[in-house]
Design a protein around this motif. Structure first.
Motif, PDB file in Angstrom:
ATOM      1  N   ASP A  81      54.435  30.859  85.213  1.00 21.89           N
ATOM      2  CA  ASP A  81      54.465  32.293  84.967  1.00 21.89           C
ATOM      3  C   ASP A  81      54.859  32.556  83.514  1.00 21.89           C
ATOM      4  OD1 ASP A  81      54.188  34.884  85.464  1.00 21.89           O
ATOM      5  OD2 ASP A  81      55.661  35.009  87.092  1.00 21.89           O
ATOM      6  N   GLY A  82      54.123  33.419  82.900  1.00 22.44           N
ATOM      7  CA  GLY A  82      54.415  33.737  81.522  1.00 22.44           C
ATOM      8  C   GLY A  82      53.302  33.331  80.579  1.00 22.44           C
ATOM      9  N   GLU A  83      52.460  32.394  81.046  1.00 25.38           N
ATOM     10  CA  GLU A  83      51.312  31.993  80.224  1.00 25.38           C
ATOM     11  C   GLU A  83      50.408  33.200  80.011  1.00 25.38           C
ATOM     12  OE1 GLU A  83      50.699  29.194  78.814  1.00 25.38           O
ATOM     13  OE2 GLU A  83      52.191  27.856  79.721  1.00 25.38           O
ATOM     14  N   ARG A  84      49.990  33.416  78.789  1.00 25.06           N
ATOM     15  CA  ARG A  84      49.114  34.548  78.519  1.00 25.06           C
ATOM     16  C   ARG A  84      47.874  34.082  77.761  1.00 25.06           C
ATOM     17  NH1 ARG A  84      50.055  38.609  82.021  1.00 25.06           N
ATOM     18  NH2 ARG A  84      51.900  37.674  82.930  1.00 25.06           N
ATOM     19  N   GLY A  85      46.828  34.809  77.952  1.00 25.08           N
ATOM     20  CA  GLY A  85      45.558  34.424  77.363  1.00 25.08           C
ATOM     21  C   GLY A  85      44.756  33.614  78.344  1.00 25.08           C
ATOM     22  N   HIS A  87      42.476  31.255  78.002  1.00 23.06           N
ATOM     23  CA  HIS A  87      42.417  29.810  77.802  1.00 23.06           C
ATOM     24  C   HIS A  87      43.710  29.139  78.226  1.00 23.06           C
ATOM     25  CE1 HIS A  87      42.483  25.927  75.788  1.00 23.06           C
ATOM     26  NE2 HIS A  87      41.166  25.996  75.772  1.00 23.06           N
ATOM     27  N   ALA A  88      44.818  29.724  77.836  1.00 22.78           N
ATOM     28  CA  ALA A  88      46.111  29.160  78.211  1.00 22.78           C
ATOM     29  C   ALA A  88      46.275  29.157  79.724  1.00 22.78           C
ATOM     30  CB  ALA A  88      47.239  29.950  77.551  1.00 22.78           C
ATOM     31  N   ALA A  89      45.831  30.232  80.354  1.00 28.02           N
ATOM     32  CA  ALA A  89      45.944  30.330  81.811  1.00 28.02           C
ATOM     33  C   ALA A  89      45.123  29.242  82.495  1.00 28.02           C
ATOM     34  CB  ALA A  89      45.492  31.706  82.277  1.00 28.02           C
ATOM     35  N   VAL A  90      43.875  29.109  82.085  1.00 30.03           N
ATOM     36  CA  VAL A  90      43.000  28.098  82.691  1.00 30.03           C
ATOM     37  C   VAL A  90      43.563  26.706  82.449  1.00 30.03           C
ATOM     38  CG1 VAL A  90      40.711  27.062  82.630  1.00 30.03           C
ATOM     39  CG2 VAL A  90      40.948  29.538  82.494  1.00 30.03           C
ATOM     40  N   ASP A  91      44.017  26.489  81.231  1.00 25.80           N
ATOM     41  CA  ASP A  91      44.572  25.176  80.897  1.00 25.80           C
ATOM     42  C   ASP A  91      45.791  24.869  81.759  1.00 25.80           C
ATOM     43  OD1 ASP A  91      44.232  22.903  79.161  1.00 25.80           O
ATOM     44  OD2 ASP A  91      46.176  23.442  78.305  1.00 25.80           O
ATOM     45  N   ALA A  92      46.637  25.865  81.942  1.00 27.23           N
ATOM     46  CA  ALA A  92      47.840  25.665  82.748  1.00 27.23           C
ATOM     47  C   ALA A  92      47.469  25.407  84.202  1.00 27.23           C
ATOM     48  CB  ALA A  92      48.743  26.880  82.632  1.00 27.23           C
ATOM     49  N   LEU A  93      46.530  26.172  84.709  1.00 26.45           N
ATOM     50  CA  LEU A  93      46.113  26.001  86.110  1.00 26.45           C
ATOM     51  C   LEU A  93      45.509  24.618  86.328  1.00 26.45           C
ATOM     52  CD1 LEU A  93      44.604  29.527  86.809  1.00 26.45           C
ATOM     53  CD2 LEU A  93      46.644  28.527  87.863  1.00 26.45           C
ATOM     54  N   VAL A  94      44.642  24.226  85.418  1.00 29.65           N
ATOM     55  CA  VAL A  94      44.043  22.890  85.544  1.00 29.65           C
ATOM     56  C   VAL A  94      45.124  21.820  85.438  1.00 29.65           C
ATOM     57  CG1 VAL A  94      42.524  21.236  84.409  1.00 29.65           C
ATOM     58  CG2 VAL A  94      41.763  23.584  84.750  1.00 29.65           C
ATOM     59  N   ALA A 137      47.062  32.590  89.876  1.00 30.04           N
ATOM     60  CA  ALA A 137      45.873  32.557  89.030  1.00 30.04           C
ATOM     61  C   ALA A 137      45.421  33.968  88.689  1.00 30.04           C
ATOM     62  CB  ALA A 137      44.755  31.794  89.735  1.00 30.04           C
ATOM     63  N   LEU A 138      45.392  34.834  89.688  1.00 30.92           N
ATOM     64  CA  LEU A 138      45.017  36.232  89.444  1.00 30.92           C
ATOM     65  C   LEU A 138      45.960  36.854  88.408  1.00 30.92           C
ATOM     66  CD1 LEU A 138      44.355  37.455  93.092  1.00 30.92           C
ATOM     67  CD2 LEU A 138      42.663  37.191  91.283  1.00 30.92           C
ATOM     68  N   ARG A 139      47.220  36.539  88.546  1.00 30.15           N
ATOM     69  CA  ARG A 139      48.237  37.107  87.663  1.00 30.15           C
ATOM     70  C   ARG A 139      48.065  36.605  86.228  1.00 30.15           C
ATOM     71  NH1 ARG A 139      54.454  37.000  89.596  1.00 30.15           N
ATOM     72  NH2 ARG A 139      55.493  37.663  87.679  1.00 30.15           N
ATOM     73  N   LEU A 140      47.921  35.282  86.102  1.00 27.30           N
ATOM     74  CA  LEU A 140      47.808  34.710  84.760  1.00 27.30           C
ATOM     75  C   LEU A 140      46.534  35.189  84.066  1.00 27.30           C
ATOM     76  CD1 LEU A 140      48.973  31.009  85.269  1.00 27.30           C
ATOM     77  CD2 LEU A 140      50.288  32.987  84.495  1.00 27.30           C
ATOM     78  N   LEU A 141      45.473  35.322  84.843  1.00 32.03           N
ATOM     79  CA  LEU A 141      44.195  35.718  84.258  1.00 32.03           C
ATOM     80  C   LEU A 141      44.103  37.229  84.092  1.00 32.03           C
ATOM     81  CD1 LEU A 141      41.896  33.336  86.323  1.00 32.03           C
ATOM     82  CD2 LEU A 141      42.355  33.195  83.868  1.00 32.03           C
TER      83      LEU A 141
END
Lengths: 193, 193
Positions: A81-85, A87-94, A137-141
DNA sequence: AATCCAGCAAGCACGCTTGATTGTTTCTTC
DNA sequence: GAAGAAACAATCAAGCGTGCTTGCTGGATT
């Protein structure tokens, strides 16, 4: 008396904790059948009898380990939680699908597909974690799930992350994964907005 | 001499074939360690001694089985040629990752992550099949790989297909999978054109 | 027709894992 | 300080899978 710490209890909980951690590690490194109680106990630095004291049977040990893996994955998820953007979100999720915890979970899935007594526990916990992950994921994206197609898009993204994690099981796939992540981050940027 | 058929040889080859098919089935149903030579032999309807005659050791049996799985998957892949339309293509590609062959392959991947002697064979064959699948995906989707990003887009699609197949391991995921497929097909339609 | 040999079945021995039992240490409580 | 309980260590018996060996059957060779 019980007013201060109870060292015996503490030590007991510590060994129990060590056994669970060791079980996860051994699961990731040696697989389901390779993670014998002797192996787990030795890796934890305790005797086999000690392990047997905390978990009378092997099944007891690994049912506890399954829940432990679920809790750890959940914690790892919340730490995102806290990742923004995008690309950052997708990278974190992966990123959730690389690393020892996912490796252990993968071993548990495959084992559960063969061991009837393991299956229900794993499926239940996996469903719960799946929902949590989807919400995060919904939140980060910053995605709006009420819009048609968004739900399936995000689900597909998480499936892709799982697939990337699976591809990373046998060979180091970091380079390719990074390229796929950036490409699909841009795609999602277009689709979700 | 060998001018006409040699029934002994035929029977031998048939038994060998049955053993390999049985190995794949048992792999998908009982997993790596659950697929003991006794189980495979009984499933094939031959005695354990017969199996041991064709494949002296268990490792011999399953190294042959690994190659057999690769060939079967390759054949299944080539059978897809002719699918037209993005949705049909995506659906067909995802279909590669459901069914017994992928289940067997999945068991082999996980087993190879723990068995050092199995790993190189599986990784080699998987790399080959991966390339084949990518080529076929480009062809079915009518994608132009020279355009930047197309390669990574298609790779991500195949990773998603793998992830969907993995999700289908423990629970029947057909309904959700169908929705994700249609959504991602429309996304790809936009991106690739 | 006689011999040979590949294919195949059955049994045995070894190693490994699990679960259970018994003994020993360490902490709590009176 | 002593009795009791809990944590832990060590050993034993049972089950299973693998690999090897022995013995038998039915085509192939001469």
């Amino acid at each position: 008396m019980g007013s201060v710490t109870t060292p015996k209890q503490d030590r007991s909980r510590a060994t129990r904790q060590r056994l669970l951690e060791s079980a996860v590690t051994c699961l990731a490194e040696h697989g389901w059948t390779g993670s014998t109680v002797t192996v787990v106990a030795e890796h934890a630095g305790v005797s086999r009898g000690a392990a047997q004291h905390h978990f009378p049977t092997r099944e007891d040990l690994f049912t506890a380990a399954v829940e432990y893996v679920a809790e750890e994955r959940s914690a790892e998820l919340r730490a995102l939680d806290g990742e923004r953007g995008t690309h950052a979100a997708v990278d974190a999720l992966v990123g959730l699908y690389t690393g020892p915890l996912f490796r252990a979970a993968l071993q548990l899935w495959v084992a559960a597909s063969n061991e009837p007594q393991l299956r229900p526990r794993v499926t239940d916990l996996e469903a719960r974690i799946g929902r949590e992950t989807h919400r995060m994921a919904l939140r980060l994206l910053g995605a709006d799930e009420t819009r048609p197609g968004v739900r399936e898009t995000v689900q597909g993204l998480l499936d892709m992350a799982r697939g990337l994690g699976l591809a990373n099981l046998l060979t180091d796939d970091s380079a390719r994964r990074a390229r796929v992540v950036t490409q699909w981050a841009t795609i999602l940027d277009d689709v979700l907005r």
